[in-house]
Design an enzyme around this catalytic site. Structure first.
Site, PDB file in Angstrom:
ATOM      1  N   CYS A 146       0.996   3.988  -5.309  1.00 52.31           N
ATOM      2  CA  CYS A 146       1.595   3.516  -4.665  1.00 52.31           C
ATOM      3  C   CYS A 146       1.571   3.244  -3.256  1.00 52.31           C
ATOM      4  O   CYS A 146       1.859   2.732  -2.174  1.00 52.31           O
ATOM      5  CB  CYS A 146       2.744   4.358  -4.991  1.00 52.31           C
ATOM      6  N   HIS A 239       6.989   6.252   1.140  1.00 54.14           N
ATOM      7  CA  HIS A 239       5.977   6.808   1.606  1.00 54.14           C
ATOM      8  C   HIS A 239       5.426   6.569   3.402  1.00 54.14           C
ATOM      9  O   HIS A 239       5.481   4.471   2.913  1.00 54.14           O
ATOM     10  CB  HIS A 239       4.433   6.695   0.885  1.00 54.14           C
TER      11      HIS A 239
END
Length: 350
Positions: A146, A239
């Site tokens: 990810c 993120h």
């Protein structure tokens, strides 16, 4: 023409729930089967109780074991934990199923494509090598970590236009990246943990394969050095990554912003259902991107990487920027679904 039937391996976890939500309104794919571990025999609604919402159309689906003989599907999405994926996914491929996995179990095997659909769709050609070498009717295609997606996607247009020789990366990764039980509340609240086991090696190695050259049935990795420091922070989703890239030639801030904002890939050209109109959104505000404001930016919520704070570094030919990606959508389920769409339109699904 009817929809293609899909199965989700590991559908009861955090990422599995995102698959179910996104596929519940998909124009091409219909969920036919879901699998789990401790929730086998329950309905999906029972398995999700207290942990998430299940679309009404799938509430009564029975959670099955991850056994190929129990599954009827044209395409399998896997979000199994690494250990389980290492054992289970090859069984499905051997049984003839196309498998798109967001697990790390098979990413680094030389005959397994590691795909960001906008970056390296040509690497799907590895499927032929994989089938020939393993004598499978099915296959495994993987999607990246990810964190990798959040900087490899904006790195691609810079590599193409300027060349990139070195990247230094610092990540601030949300707690959802570790799953429901990944980080205890006492460890992360009012705190930052400056280490995530195994993460730095993944984000240093995966882009080299993703942006490598497919030649004679194998990928020759991109010649680039990446140093990474990965941290866990007390945000829920998204993120954030600070990227310092050393280019092969000089570029102005305006040129870099134009290069990033103008980038599109094959999914955009084909207008695939899960492809955002712009995979990279460049923001001008000095204090953006922010997880609270920008994680779901774009025409397909969660599928666009937002880039801001583009500036020149003090070293020659160095550019610095901040990127933000939705780790559950673009970093997991959304990328896998987009990869499935690409497999469909390019003829890999029979």
């Amino acid at each position: 023409m009817g929809k293609l039937g899909v199965a989700i391996l590991g559908a009861t976890g955090m990422v599995g729930q995102i698959y179910v939500q996104m596929l519940s309104r998909h124009p091409w794919f219909e969920i036919r089967a879901v699998t789990g571990n401790t929730s086998v025999g329950k309905t999906l609604a029972e398995a999700y109780r207290g942990r998430g919402h299940v679309p009404e159309k799938y509430a009564e689906l029975e959670v099955l074991p991850s056994d190929p003989s129990r599954i009827d599907a044209d395409l399998v999405f896997s979000c199994l934990p690494t250990k389980a994926a290492r054992e289970v996914e090859p069984r499905f491929a051997e049984a003839g199923f196309p498998v798109v996995s967001d697990s790390s179990a098979h990413r680094y095997q030389p005959d397994v494509p590691l795909i960001i659909p906008e970056v390296n769709p040509e690497h799907l050609g590895l499927i032929e090598t994989q089938r020939r070498q393993r004598r499978w009717d099915g296959f495994i295609v993987t999607t990246p970590n990810c964190t990798t997606v959040g900087f490899a996607l904006p790195l691609k247009p810079l590599v193409d236009r300027y060349g990139v020789r070195y990247v230094n990366l610092v990540t601030m990764q949300s707690v959802s990246g570790a799953g429901f039980n990944g980080v205890s509340s006492m460890a992360i609240m009012s705190n930052i943990i400056p280490y995530i086991e195994g993460e730095e090696a993944k984000v240093a190695d995966e882009p080299r394969k993703i942006m490598g050259t497919l030649q004679d049935g194998e990928v020759r990795p991109l010649d680039i050095v990446i140093d990474a420091t990965c941290t866990r922070v007390p945000t829920l989703v998204g993120h954030l990554e600070v990227v310092q890239a050393e280019l092969n030639r000089e570029a102005t801030v305006e040129e870099v912003a134009e290069t990033l904002g103008g980038f599109i890939g094959l999914p955009q050209q084909l207008e695939l259902p899960t492809a955002p109109r712009r995979p990279i959104n460049v923001v001008q505000e000095e204090d953006r991107p922010q997880p609270r404001l920008d994680t779901d930016a774009g025409s397909i919520p969660g599928m666009t990487v937002t880039v801001g704070r583009i500036r020149r570094g003090r070293r020659p030919n160095t550019v610095i920027f901040v990127s933000l990606s939705n780790n559950l959508v673009r970093g997991a389920a959304g990328s896998a679904i987009l990869t499935g769409e690409l497999l469909h339109v390019t003829g890999w699904l029979r």
